[in-house]
Design a protein around this motif. Sequence first.
Motif, short mmCIF file in Angstrom:
data_model
loop_
_atom_site.label_atom_id
_atom_site.label_comp_id
_atom_site.label_asym_id
_atom_site.label_seq_id
_atom_site.Cartn_x
_atom_site.Cartn_y
_atom_site.Cartn_z
N PHE A 1 -0.03 -24.97 -13.04
CA PHE A 1 -0.96 -25.21 -11.94
C PHE A 1 -0.22 -25.33 -10.61
O PHE A 1 -0.63 -24.75 -9.60
CB PHE A 1 -1.79 -26.48 -12.20
N THR B 1 0.90 -22.01 -9.58
CA THR B 1 -0.25 -21.24 -9.12
C THR B 1 -0.62 -21.65 -7.69
O THR B 1 -0.93 -20.80 -6.85
CB THR B 1 -1.46 -21.49 -10.05
N TYR B 2 -0.55 -22.96 -7.43
CA TYR B 2 -0.85 -23.39 -6.05
C TYR B 2 0.09 -22.71 -5.06
O TYR B 2 -0.35 -22.17 -4.05
CB TYR B 2 -0.72 -24.91 -5.92
N LEU B 3 1.39 -22.71 -5.39
CA LEU B 3 2.38 -22.14 -4.46
C LEU B 3 2.13 -20.65 -4.24
O LEU B 3 2.23 -20.15 -3.13
CB LEU B 3 3.79 -22.35 -5.00
N TYR C 1 -2.41 -20.23 -3.36
CA TYR C 1 -3.06 -20.95 -2.26
C TYR C 1 -2.10 -21.29 -1.13
O TYR C 1 -2.37 -21.01 0.02
CB TYR C 1 -3.72 -22.23 -2.78
N PRO D 1 -15.25 -15.02 -7.92
CA PRO D 1 -14.77 -16.18 -7.18
C PRO D 1 -13.27 -16.36 -7.41
O PRO D 1 -12.72 -15.89 -8.40
CB PRO D 1 -15.56 -17.35 -7.75
N ARG D 2 -12.66 -17.08 -6.46
CA ARG D 2 -11.21 -17.17 -6.43
C ARG D 2 -10.61 -17.72 -7.72
O ARG D 2 -9.62 -17.19 -8.24
CB ARG D 2 -10.80 -18.06 -5.25
N SER D 3 -11.22 -18.77 -8.23
CA SER D 3 -10.64 -19.38 -9.43
C SER D 3 -10.69 -18.41 -10.60
O SER D 3 -9.80 -18.38 -11.44
CB SER D 3 -11.36 -20.68 -9.77
N LEU D 4 -11.77 -17.60 -10.65
CA LEU D 4 -11.86 -16.61 -11.73
C LEU D 4 -10.81 -15.52 -11.55
O LEU D 4 -10.24 -15.03 -12.51
CB LEU D 4 -13.25 -15.99 -11.77
N VAL E 1 -7.89 -15.84 -10.26
CA VAL E 1 -6.60 -16.36 -10.72
C VAL E 1 -6.55 -16.39 -12.24
O VAL E 1 -5.60 -15.91 -12.85
CB VAL E 1 -6.36 -17.78 -10.14
N ARG E 2 -7.63 -16.91 -12.84
CA ARG E 2 -7.57 -17.12 -14.28
C ARG E 2 -7.66 -15.81 -15.07
O ARG E 2 -6.98 -15.61 -16.06
CB ARG E 2 -8.66 -18.09 -14.72
N TRP F 1 -3.30 -14.43 -13.71
CA TRP F 1 -2.63 -15.08 -14.84
C TRP F 1 -2.43 -14.10 -15.98
O TRP F 1 -1.38 -14.06 -16.61
CB TRP F 1 -3.47 -16.27 -15.35
#
Lengths: 283, 329
Positions: free
Chosen positions: A88, A91-93, A96, A178-181, A183-184, A188
């Motif tokens: 996580f 992923t932030y680095l 985001y 959406p953004r989280s999707l 990434v996932r 990823w």
Amino acid sequence: MNSRRRLMRQLKSRIFLGLSAAATMIGLGWLALILGTLIYEGFSGIDLAIFTESTPPPGGMGGLLNAIYGSVLMSTFAVAVGTPIGIFAGTYLAEYGRDTRFAFIVRFVNDILLSAPSIVLGLFVYDAMVLTMGHFSAWAGGVALAIIVIPVVVRTTENMLLLIPNTLREAAAALGAPRSLIVRLVTWRAARAGMITGILLAVARISGETAPLLFTALNNQFWSVNPNAPMASLPVAIFQMAMSPYADWHRLAWSGALLITITVLLLSIIARLIEAQTDRGSA
Amino acid sequence: MVDIALRHDASASPATARLRRYRAQDRMFFRLTLACALLVLAVFAGVITSLTVGAWPAIKAFGLPFLWTEAWNPVTEKFGALAPIYGTVVTSLIAMFFAVPIGIGIAIFLTELCPRPLRRPIGIAVELLAGIPSIIYGIWGLFIMVPFLQQIVMPGLIYAFSGIPVLRDLFAGPPYGIGIFTAGLILAVMTLPFISAITRDVFETVPPVLKEAAYGLGATTWEVQWNVVLPYARTGVVGGVMLALGRALGETMAVTFVIGNAHRISESLLAPGTTISASIANEFTEALGDLYAPALIELGLILFFVTVIVLAAARLMLYRLERRAGGRT
């Protein structure tokens, strides 16, 4: 005169290049020497008892079962805790934070933690957990190892995510994801092999860590599955037995050392193979 | 009308609900990653805080003179950090003395001399040295290297330098086998791969046209390496060396095995000594009394500060380099 000077220069070049070849021989020779002695000293001691009996008193018969169990348990715990946090944060680095000042600071601190002396991290966990709980425990050992796992995973996760071309993210965003999707499901997944490499390297790193376990998990001469009590681990058992004056303990220490080295080398070779595979895939 | 409006509402609400759910998910995911990033900072801050708190009794009792006092007496509770600091610095310097030239030599070999198909395997083999856990170096050093040094190398050094003024004192007997010099040698092997890997990577970023220009002027291979490649790669090499130095300063187990744990400063490099990390590893679990453990924690705090400074300098140099090479960060 001129040609003699040129000869001298060429001779000098030859000598120094020869020295650099010799330097490589030293490096390779040393590796061979270490692996050779490990196999020579450790292999003869590896028998069934190593895996079925606990550490013996000096002069007695026994194996390393309790230490192996402790190492596996604490490493598993460390990976289970450290990997998600590391992924996580990485992923932030990469997704985001990117070029913000905050992301720079996190990255910088993470890189420092990556090579910070592990014994100091052990002191920290001693202070934070062992003192508050009032006793040494496998939990504390696992936490200390998790703190070592996190920076390794953060680093590789960020690196791998940054290799994913932005067009992939943009394509997914254009589909309305959406953004989280994104990434996932996209980044990823695309970076999966690299992230697994990172986790393997982290396991390799902690499977030989001794210093942070010395005053967190301590050691235990006997078979114990209670994570709330002191627990043996392979590296600490090796340390204790190698520093002792008993020959049969020395033999067990060598066998344990061989086991750890084989584990670590296998893990790093698998990690490199995965890495090479992905390199070829993306090229 | 009402009917249509109702139907419209009914078809729209799952979509908006889903959008709302996505937005909530997005926010949660972002916060989760942010929290984990903050956790990295929290660990760092936690280490500093807990060490400072843990060391406080010792800091209050000994003050600044702790840094230059050699005494280390658990019975009278008189503690000073000079011997461990000295041991830490000297072992690391010995390590760099051997590892820097050898590491750079390996990098030159890998980028210039090595046949292409062998480059990757040899590079990986050298890097495997970095993967071997320090406990392995420790046991190997204690059982294989120490007897060898004690019986052959150290007597040789003592004999060879016996007539030379300064070196005579640095390499004075008796040859214990364990000691500062042995620890430095082990650290050299352990840090070698860090130096050679980073140096090789930086060497590979040197634009070929620079080297070709030098060759065009008639420079020999060595002159190209020494006068063109090395100056160009200077920042990266220094960064790599600092990174290795940071590792050497904090390395614990391998040193603990072979240094002898003696809290005194000897003129001879061959004598037993101690380092900060070895003192902590050896003594912490049996540190009784009000000041013994705090003194050891203060040692840890000093070590942490020093390595953070060295590593920070190394990282900043390497970041600058990455930016120049067109990388992100």
